[in-house]
Design an enzyme around this catalytic site. Structure first.
Site, PDB file in Angstrom:
ATOM      1  N   ASN A 168     -78.066  -0.937 -50.520  1.00  0.00           N
ATOM      2  CA  ASN A 168     -78.230  -1.666 -49.168  1.00  0.00           C
ATOM      3  C   ASN A 168     -79.304  -1.763 -49.195  1.00  0.00           C
ATOM      4  O   ASN A 168     -79.704  -2.590 -47.854  1.00  0.00           O
ATOM      5  CB  ASN A 168     -78.105  -0.437 -48.088  1.00  0.00           C
ATOM      6  CG  ASN A 168     -77.786   0.841 -48.078  1.00  0.00           C
ATOM      7  OD1 ASN A 168     -78.268   1.322 -49.334  1.00  0.00           O
ATOM      8  ND2 ASN A 168     -78.336   1.255 -47.069  1.00  0.00           N
ATOM      9  N   GLN A 196     -71.748  -3.024 -49.395  1.00  0.00           N
ATOM     10  CA  GLN A 196     -72.421  -4.029 -49.717  1.00  0.00           C
ATOM     11  C   GLN A 196     -72.198  -5.199 -50.770  1.00  0.00           C
ATOM     12  O   GLN A 196     -72.134  -6.521 -50.179  1.00  0.00           O
ATOM     13  CB  GLN A 196     -73.738  -3.904 -50.095  1.00  0.00           C
ATOM     14  CG  GLN A 196     -74.532  -3.343 -48.925  1.00  0.00           C
ATOM     15  CD  GLN A 196     -74.694  -3.745 -47.527  1.00  0.00           C
ATOM     16  OE1 GLN A 196     -74.194  -4.626 -47.136  1.00  0.00           O
ATOM     17  NE2 GLN A 196     -75.009  -2.999 -46.320  1.00  0.00           N
ATOM     18  N   SER A 216     -66.836  -1.524 -45.898  1.00  0.00           N
ATOM     19  CA  SER A 216     -65.800  -1.465 -44.026  1.00  0.00           C
ATOM     20  C   SER A 216     -66.132  -3.016 -43.868  1.00  0.00           C
ATOM     21  O   SER A 216     -66.574  -4.264 -44.435  1.00  0.00           O
ATOM     22  CB  SER A 216     -67.508  -1.343 -43.452  1.00  0.00           C
ATOM     23  OG  SER A 216     -67.441  -0.012 -42.700  1.00  0.00           O
ATOM     24  N   GLY A 217     -65.784  -2.919 -42.382  1.00  0.00           N
ATOM     25  CA  GLY A 217     -64.979  -4.762 -41.976  1.00  0.00           C
ATOM     26  C   GLY A 217     -66.348  -5.426 -41.745  1.00  0.00           C
ATOM     27  O   GLY A 217     -66.715  -6.842 -41.892  1.00  0.00           O
ATOM     28  N   HIS A 218     -67.426  -4.565 -41.403  1.00  0.00           N
ATOM     29  CA  HIS A 218     -68.491  -5.071 -40.359  1.00  0.00           C
ATOM     30  C   HIS A 218     -69.399  -5.762 -41.306  1.00  0.00           C
ATOM     31  O   HIS A 218     -70.535  -6.619 -40.490  1.00  0.00           O
ATOM     32  CB  HIS A 218     -68.969  -4.139 -39.208  1.00  0.00           C
ATOM     33  CG  HIS A 218     -69.770  -3.033 -39.644  1.00  0.00           C
ATOM     34  ND1 HIS A 218     -70.938  -2.772 -39.526  1.00  0.00           N
ATOM     35  CD2 HIS A 218     -69.268  -1.794 -40.530  1.00  0.00           C
ATOM     36  CE1 HIS A 218     -71.701  -1.846 -40.021  1.00  0.00           C
ATOM     37  NE2 HIS A 218     -70.924  -1.277 -40.608  1.00  0.00           N
ATOM     38  N   THR A 257     -52.905   7.155 -34.813  1.00  0.00           N
ATOM     39  CA  THR A 257     -52.528   5.586 -34.126  1.00  0.00           C
ATOM     40  C   THR A 257     -53.183   4.308 -34.840  1.00  0.00           C
ATOM     41  O   THR A 257     -54.870   4.615 -34.607  1.00  0.00           O
ATOM     42  CB  THR A 257     -52.655   5.544 -32.879  1.00  0.00           C
ATOM     43  OG1 THR A 257     -51.643   6.497 -32.652  1.00  0.00           O
ATOM     44  CG2 THR A 257     -51.987   4.041 -32.417  1.00  0.00           C
ATOM     45  N   CYS A 349     -77.847   3.261 -40.368  1.00  0.00           N
ATOM     46  CA  CYS A 349     -77.488   4.700 -40.958  1.00  0.00           C
ATOM     47  C   CYS A 349     -78.543   5.742 -40.600  1.00  0.00           C
ATOM     48  O   CYS A 349     -78.238   7.344 -40.426  1.00  0.00           O
ATOM     49  CB  CYS A 349     -76.185   4.843 -41.781  1.00  0.00           C
ATOM     50  SG  CYS A 349     -75.075   3.604 -42.006  1.00  0.00           S
TER      51      CYS A 349
END
Length: 406
Positions: A168, A196, A216-218, A257, A349
């Site tokens: 990253n 990445q 990850s989506g973002h 959920t 992070c």
């Protein structure tokens, strides 16, 4: 002291420069409007619980089912091998801790890399407190692993080898196929943090020999708060226990959920990435190379990481004698009519840490030089005109910082 940059005097043009120039796409990407459009109905009209059996709930379930197919298609997996999570960090914890618990009868040794993301490193450090032994492989000065070092680290009691696909901070791409082969030759599970790489370069779990993979989506113009864990169920089937209990969602591995809007957004982002990956790569690489070549004209600069085996949108550049934190703050808090330029000096992070980048230290930089480095990670909306302005502003800021230090 106010720093002013006269674009027209220096360049001969008066470019249209946005108020914010965003060059931190490895930290997160903006949400693609098409992704927002896809997920919006599930925030407003179709708000049903995907686990409900009534018709309203079934429609949400079908949307999740479609998204699971979109994700699986992008990485060459089957839909029943995809587990939705809140992001890569949760997926990494589920995978590593799950293997540690499920395969402890075979051994308690894990192999990973000193330049991994903190989610991997911190999880491994936690397992060390529980009696597991972890080998943290060194990297070469260009960030790449020596395959002989990997091979020699795998023991008879090794249960997992975990190697990040794309770093990253530097964009360095490891030879995942070769590394997974070394693990499988010893009957060891192979995992990769592909946060990445998925959606940016072709990733096929069968071609690369990956047993567990997280993303990850973002990072691919999808929403925050959603990610996925791939768990191989064909050939070399991997079995891991659940960390969260309470309803048996996601094949019993991740109760709770489902985040239907997020999952739908992730699915749409994966679909778009699969269609547009090649075109995006070509254009962004051209922009990255332009910026890199311009910045390397500044005296006392250097590139961190292998220049051949790296992701096309990343360049990590050192500026001799320049405090990266001071440069970042100056760029993000302009004192005149300059645009805000958003860059970073490491992983988002670990932004709260005042320590130098563990990645750059592992690559052989001392602390002083590690604190001189900036990561530029480009996205789809960038242009040469904008990057020309970035170079000009950076030059002025760097000269100012050097003069203040002397």
């Amino acid at each position: 002291m106010e720093i002013k940059t006269n674009y027209s005097t220096v360049t001969g043009i008066d470019p249209i420069v946005p108020e914010i120039i965003y060059l931190d796409n490895n930290a997160t990407t903006p949400l693609d409007p098409r992704v927002l459009k896809a997920k919006m109905p599930f925030l407003t009209e179709n708000y049903a619980n995907a686990a409900s059996t009534h018709k309203f709930g079934v429609s949400a379930h079908e949307a999740v089912k479609q998204a699971r197919q979109q994700v699986a298609d992008l990485i060459g997996a089957d839909t029943h091998e995809i587990i939705f999570t809140s992001g890569a960090t949760e997926a990494i914890n589920l995978a590593i801790k799950g293997v540690a618990e499920a395969y402890s009868n075979r051994g308690k040794h894990i192999v990973t890399v000193s330049t991994e993301h903190s989610a991997v490193l911190d999880t491994c450090k936690y397992l060390e407190t529980k009696g597991y032994e972890v080998t943290y492989l060194p990297v070469q000065s260009d960030g790449l692993l020596n395959l002989e070092v990997v091979k020699s680290a795998i023991r008879t009691d090794t249960i997992l080898v975990s190697v990040m696909h794309v770093n990253n901070e530097t964009g360095v791409i490891q030879d995942i196929k070769a590394i997974s082969q070394l693990a499988h030759e010893k009957g060891v599970i192979f995992m990769s943090d592909a946060t990445q790489s998925v959606g940016k370069i072709p990733v096929n779990v069968d071609d690369l020999g990956i047993d567990l993979m997280t993303f990850s989506g973002h990072k691919i113009y999808g929403p925050k708060g959603v990610g996925a864990l791939y768990i191989r169920q064909r050939q070399n089937r991997i079995k891991i226990p659940a960390l969260l209990h309470g309803g048996g969602h996601e094949r019993g591995l991740r109760s709770g959920t489902l985040n239907v809007p997020g999952i739908v957004g992730l699915g749409k982002a994966c679909e778009l990435a699969g269609k547009e990956m090649d075109d995006s790569a070509e254009r962004i690489r051209e922009m990255r190379d332009f910026l890199e070549n311009e910045l390397l004209k500044i005296e006392g600069t250097w590139i961190n990481g292998n220049r051949e085996n790296r992701l096309y949108n990343v360049t990590n550049i050192g500026f001799e004698g320049v405090d990266s934190e001071a440069l970042i703050m100056g760029l993000s808090n302009p004192e005149s009519d300059e645009p805000m330029i958003v860059v970073s000096n490491g992983s988002a992070c670990t932004a709260a840490s005042i320590d130098p980048s563990h990645v750059l230290i592992a690559m052989g930089l001392d602390e002083v030089r590690a604190f001189n480095c900036i990561r530029f990670s480009l996205g789809k909306s960038i242009s040469k005109e904008i990057l020309g302005s970035v170079k000009l502003i950076l030059f002025c800021r760097i000269e100012h910082l050097k003069s203040m230090a002397s």
